[in-house]
Design an enzyme around this catalytic site. Structure first.
Site, PDB file in Angstrom:
ATOM      1  N   HIS A  88       0.802  -1.221   0.000  1.00 58.62           N
ATOM      2  CA  HIS A  88       0.000   0.000   0.000  1.00 58.62           C
ATOM      3  C   HIS A  88       0.836   1.273   0.000  1.00 58.62           C
ATOM      4  CE1 HIS A  88      -4.162  -1.537   0.356  1.00 58.62           C
ATOM      5  NE2 HIS A  88      -3.498  -2.628   0.676  1.00 58.62           N
ATOM      6  N   ASP A  92      -2.684   1.832  -4.204  1.00 57.52           N
ATOM      7  CA  ASP A  92      -3.855   2.133  -3.397  1.00 57.52           C
ATOM      8  C   ASP A  92      -4.775   0.916  -3.370  1.00 57.52           C
ATOM      9  OD1 ASP A  92      -5.635   4.195  -2.062  1.00 57.52           O
ATOM     10  OD2 ASP A  92      -6.925   3.546  -3.714  1.00 57.52           O
TER      11      ASP A  92
END
Length: 115
Positions: A88, A92
């Protein structure tokens, strides 16, 4: 890359692997990996990202299971579980989920890849 380019590259790399001629340069520099344990009877698993990759897709085996229609009747379907691990810091979560939706769509309708 188009589907035909990817298919040609996979065929070339598979030949190198079969002949034990893969070199580190053949697998280095990627950002996405696929790990397939389905051929070993594994239904699902979580693959660990290998740096510097940003994602890895874990592919389980295909299993025939019962599904139910709205009227309660039973019919067979093939199920294959996949798990996407994403870093992450790079990807995203919403983009990763969108990727999985697209991947699922291609698996359910492979001819759509040709459009």
């Amino acid at each position: 890359k188009g589907l035909s380019t990817i298919a040609a590259e996979v065929k070339d790399l598979a030949g190198k692997a079969k002949n034990k001629k893969l070199q580190p340069s053949d697998w280095e520099g990627n950002t996405f990996s696929i790990s397939n344990l389905g051929m070993f009877g594994v239904d699902e698993f979580t693959a660990i990202i290998n740096p510097p990759d940003s994602c890895i897709l874990a592919v389980g085996g295909i299993k025939k299971v019962a599904a139910f229609r709205e009227d309660g009747s039973v019919y067979p379907v093939n199920i294959m579980k996949v798990t996407l691990s994403a870093d992450h810091r790079v990807v995203d979560g919403a983009a990763a989920a969108t990727f999985l939706q697209t991947f699922k769509g291609y698996l359910e309708n492979p001819f759509s890849m040709l459009i």
